[in-house]
Design a protein around this motif. Sequence first.
Motif, mmCIF file in Angstrom:
data_model
loop_
_atom_site.group_PDB
_atom_site.id
_atom_site.type_symbol
_atom_site.label_atom_id
_atom_site.label_comp_id
_atom_site.label_asym_id
_atom_site.label_seq_id
_atom_site.Cartn_x
_atom_site.Cartn_y
_atom_site.Cartn_z
ATOM 1 N N SER A 159 0.811 -1.219 0.000
ATOM 2 C CA SER A 159 0.000 0.000 0.000
ATOM 3 C C SER A 159 0.847 1.273 0.000
ATOM 4 O O SER A 159 0.399 2.307 -0.505
ATOM 5 N N ILE A 160 2.060 1.202 0.557
ATOM 6 C CA ILE A 160 2.897 2.407 0.582
ATOM 7 C C ILE A 160 3.860 2.479 -0.599
ATOM 8 O O ILE A 160 4.531 3.490 -0.785
ATOM 9 N N THR A 161 3.906 1.421 -1.417
ATOM 10 C CA THR A 161 4.827 1.420 -2.558
ATOM 11 C C THR A 161 4.526 2.511 -3.582
ATOM 12 O O THR A 161 5.454 3.204 -4.033
ATOM 13 N N PRO A 162 3.250 2.722 -4.005
ATOM 14 C CA PRO A 162 2.984 3.762 -5.015
ATOM 15 C C PRO A 162 3.471 5.152 -4.621
ATOM 16 O O PRO A 162 4.138 5.813 -5.429
ATOM 17 N N PRO A 163 3.175 5.658 -3.384
ATOM 18 C CA PRO A 163 3.675 6.995 -3.058
ATOM 19 C C PRO A 163 5.192 7.070 -2.971
ATOM 20 O O PRO A 163 5.783 8.115 -3.266
ATOM 21 N N ILE A 164 5.841 5.965 -2.578
ATOM 22 C CA ILE A 164 7.305 5.958 -2.527
ATOM 23 C C ILE A 164 7.873 6.086 -3.935
ATOM 24 O O ILE A 164 8.822 6.847 -4.182
ATOM 25 N N ILE A 165 7.277 5.348 -4.871
ATOM 26 C CA ILE A 165 7.724 5.426 -6.276
ATOM 27 C C ILE A 165 7.522 6.837 -6.815
ATOM 28 O O ILE A 165 8.402 7.399 -7.479
ATOM 29 N N GLU A 166 6.345 7.432 -6.516
ATOM 30 C CA GLU A 166 6.073 8.799 -6.972
ATOM 31 C C GLU A 166 7.070 9.780 -6.369
ATOM 32 O O GLU A 166 7.537 10.701 -7.044
ATOM 33 N N TYR A 167 7.403 9.579 -5.103
ATOM 34 C CA TYR A 167 8.345 10.465 -4.421
ATOM 35 C C TYR A 167 9.736 10.360 -5.047
ATOM 36 O O TYR A 167 10.391 11.379 -5.297
ATOM 37 N N LEU A 168 10.191 9.137 -5.328
ATOM 38 C CA LEU A 168 11.506 8.945 -5.937
ATOM 39 C C LEU A 168 11.551 9.535 -7.344
ATOM 40 O O LEU A 168 12.551 10.143 -7.738
#
Length: 221
Positions: free
Chosen positions: A195-204
């Motif tokens: 669930s937290i993977t998408p925002p981490i990818i967007e942040y990177l």
Amino acid sequence: MFLIDFILHIDIHLQQLASEYGLWIYGILFLIIFCETGLVIMPFLPGDSLLFAAGSLASLKDSQLSPHVLFVGLCIAGILGDSVNYWIGKRTGPKVFTSRESRFFKREYLDKTHAFYLKYGGKTIIIARFIPIIRTFAPFVAGIGTMPYRTFIAYNVVGAVLWVGIFVYAGFYFGQLPMVQQNFKLIILAIIILSITPPIIEYLKHRYNNRRNARNPSEKS
């Protein structure tokens, strides 16, 4: 530390709460989901894992809980929570973007959600249901913006039904499988990580683009 322990052993804690409070567990779950979706100062409360564990608890032979009552009740909690959050954002207005970060209000979360909202538009209200933190801030940002409430409530209802339905019924139908029971903590961790993977990818991606633009200003669009 208590919150981390509660999330990692959420199945055990829910069983203890159900044993101690009986059917009042419905109210406790309702309150947690309402606060997690309705109050921007509480994005740390469990959401996906709580729904899955509640569905799993309802599947026990001696359980007093019904997955269908859970589904309806927690859908209402999520819809009401997002609606309250929307109107708080509406009333607070754009001035929140110029206010100082407080102990409870993380400006970083607001900025990330705003960027997410600009990218996906109204669909953010549905997508955000499955992303911790952004789930809490999305209706708040929608209220600050120009989205009419009639449009917002449609996305709100669809998002709540999908979110609660998927996790509660997944917990109910799969939560008592021996493999899931033996690895329940790992399942909860997997839900959190996914669930937290998408925002981490967007942040990177955002950081990479900022660095590239800083090195090559002429490439900015």
